[in-house]
Design an enzyme around this catalytic site. Sequence first.
Site, PDB file in Angstrom:
ATOM      1  N   GLY A   2     -40.147 -11.360 -31.117  1.00  8.44           N
ATOM      2  CA  GLY A   2     -40.225 -10.070 -30.452  1.00  8.44           C
ATOM      3  C   GLY A   2     -40.106  -8.912 -31.431  1.00  8.44           C
ATOM      4  CB  SER A   3     -38.817  -5.483 -30.937  1.00  2.49           C
ATOM      5  OG  SER A   3     -39.722  -5.145 -29.906  1.00  2.49           O
ATOM      6  CB  THR A   4     -36.087  -9.197 -34.378  1.00  2.00           C
ATOM      7  OG1 THR A   4     -36.851 -10.379 -34.110  1.00  2.00           O
ATOM      8  CG2 THR A   4     -35.034  -9.014 -33.296  1.00  2.00           C
ATOM      9  CG  PHE A   5     -42.055 -10.529 -36.766  1.00  2.00           C
ATOM     10  CD1 PHE A   5     -41.371 -11.567 -37.379  1.00  2.00           C
ATOM     11  CD2 PHE A   5     -43.397 -10.369 -37.073  1.00  2.00           C
ATOM     12  CE1 PHE A   5     -41.995 -12.422 -38.268  1.00  2.00           C
ATOM     13  CE2 PHE A   5     -44.035 -11.220 -37.969  1.00  2.00           C
ATOM     14  CZ  PHE A   5     -43.327 -12.242 -38.569  1.00  2.00           C
ATOM     15  CE  LYS A   6     -41.724  -3.510 -32.057  1.00  2.00           C
ATOM     16  NZ  LYS A   6     -41.253  -2.617 -30.979  1.00  2.00           N
TER      17      LYS A   6
END
Length: 680
Positions: A307-311
């Site tokens: 999810g957004s942790t990959f950003k």
Amino acid sequence: MNSASGKWVRLRIGLVALALLAFGLYISGRFFYLQVIRGPELREEATKEYQKFCPILPVRGMIQDRNGAELAVSTRVSSVVAHPGQIKDAARLSRQLAPILGYKTRDLQEMLTRARPFVFVKRHLTPEREEAFRAWEAAETQKARAAKITGRTDKDAAYLVPEAKRYYPQLGLAGQVLGFCNIDGQGLEGLEIQFEKELFGKPKTCWNMTDARGHIVVTGEKAWDPDVMGNNVVLTLDRTLQYIAEKELNAGVEKFHAAGGLALVMRVQTGEILAMAQTPCIDPNRYGKFDEYARRNRQVTDCLEPGSTFKIFIAAAALDANVVKPGDKFHCENGHWSVGAKEVIHDVHPYGTLTVQQVIQKSSNIGTAKISHKVGPKRLDQYLHDFGYGRRTGILFPGETAGLVKNLVKTRSLIDRTTVAFGQGVSVTPLQITAAMAAMGNGGVLMEPHLVKEVVSPQGKTVKEYPPHPVRRVLSQHTARQMLEIMATVTQAGGTAKEAAPPGFTVAGKTGTAQKLIGRAYSHSKFNALFIGMIPADNPVLAITVIVDEPRGAIFGGVVAAPIFREIAAQSLRVLGYYPKEPPKDKNEPMLAGMLASPAAAATGPAAEFAPPKLEIPKGPLTVMPDLKGYTIRQVLTLLNRSGLHCRFEGSGMAVSQEPAAGTAITPGATCVVKFKSGA
């Protein structure tokens, strides 16, 4: 006497002499044959009658945490064995032993009449059953003496033999990491099977001298023979930190009625894993009662979309490639951006123009996607692989999966290349994402994560060490520093994880709320709530990942996972001896805290609010309970290391109460309960 009579007498004397001579020659020849020709063979057979060589099963070595606390040990137990061919009355013996061993008489009789020379009747007796069996043996011996029976009895054909049983004294603590063994002491899962060769030991034989009835008179077997004991495996795990991680994770999962959760604590500079918690988990002592899902160490074997942790990894790649700067602005299309003819990317909140720093702070999908386009598929693909995605980390643990990252160069679909920017279409393990994040806190150098510190012989000599191993440089030091500063804003006012920072510290982190893939479609009701972060933000010591599976009532990582992170981080830092120099001025305004590595360091700097007293360790073993009030968990562990007590800790911070009380005589094996309170 006439001549004829004299001749006959001489003849008889001659015949007798000849017979005696022949008999003497026969005896001499027989003696020579038995003593010289067959002597060695016969002596060996005679020795076998009273001297029996018996196998000694190997004893598995211990698994210990980094401070020497025992996580897996081998305890001495007894098993009942029998020789069916030597049993005279199997029916009577079955009636007598069935209630003692917990069998039905019919089943035990079937076992005792098998056409085998040797059978295990009951493995690993409980102390109660062993005591009952020994009482039966004593009664049978007394009956045999009263009846003046000199031959072998049924008791002699069924007897106790010593064995080693695997026992996990911490019960379910780190159960999925340790794994478990079968009844023969062979590793089946986890570290038990990974280090089978080191732990299992070496089988050997010993001799027993027996009497005419087969009873052992003299034995060459030792209580714990060092020659058969396996090596001890010392882990990087810290038992106290593992307990903290499991406790807080379970509390968070229960609060949000989630299906499960994961928490991982890693030392940033070395890659050492200090805690690896999951729920549901297992008690290795009763592994048969748990299903395969609970047995797996899902931090290593299972994948999920980040999810957004990959950003943060997309932003790091863009900054390191010099295609953007933290202040560069991107228009976020007011939360609705059409990519291609039909595909649309949405943000949770409509945003206009945001800088790179704000894109991460606000967690904009659209802004991150546009940043990824700036990097380009070829460079982004290389950076993601350098971070370790799509390949195994190399951790010494069975069943590690490599995850899956698309080849962005070969991926034709624009939407497929774009969604990677916010963690969709990517499959990673919690271990991978923690190690990759830790690289940012380690000046851009990726470290190989490891669970094992060293292998030690039973005599205490180091057999093999596993020192920290740098894998590669992923980012420049400048970029790594920029990312820490950007990630720190996520936990400050205006960020998505204001609940992540403990009082007195700042946290560099990132939230994530990932839709779960059910079949071939994303679910609109099942999510993973994530928070990954490092603490303190200016000079990270710990990298912590928290994942909550299918929370209810709330789904966002900043609401569900961030508070769990905060509690694990705060308590772990205190155990490790790190304290804020002074309390924060406002709990809603986290400050970048200076760190004190130990109470000794506090003497040279500004006074610490929670500075513990100086630890004085007495020489020799502890015999009287010391006063523990005011000490930290780590200091209490150090102080009680040689007490022989089983310690149970409640709370965090400084010790405020204890049981037994100070001054009480210590009984080895007893339980000591110490309660801690923050700010005490």
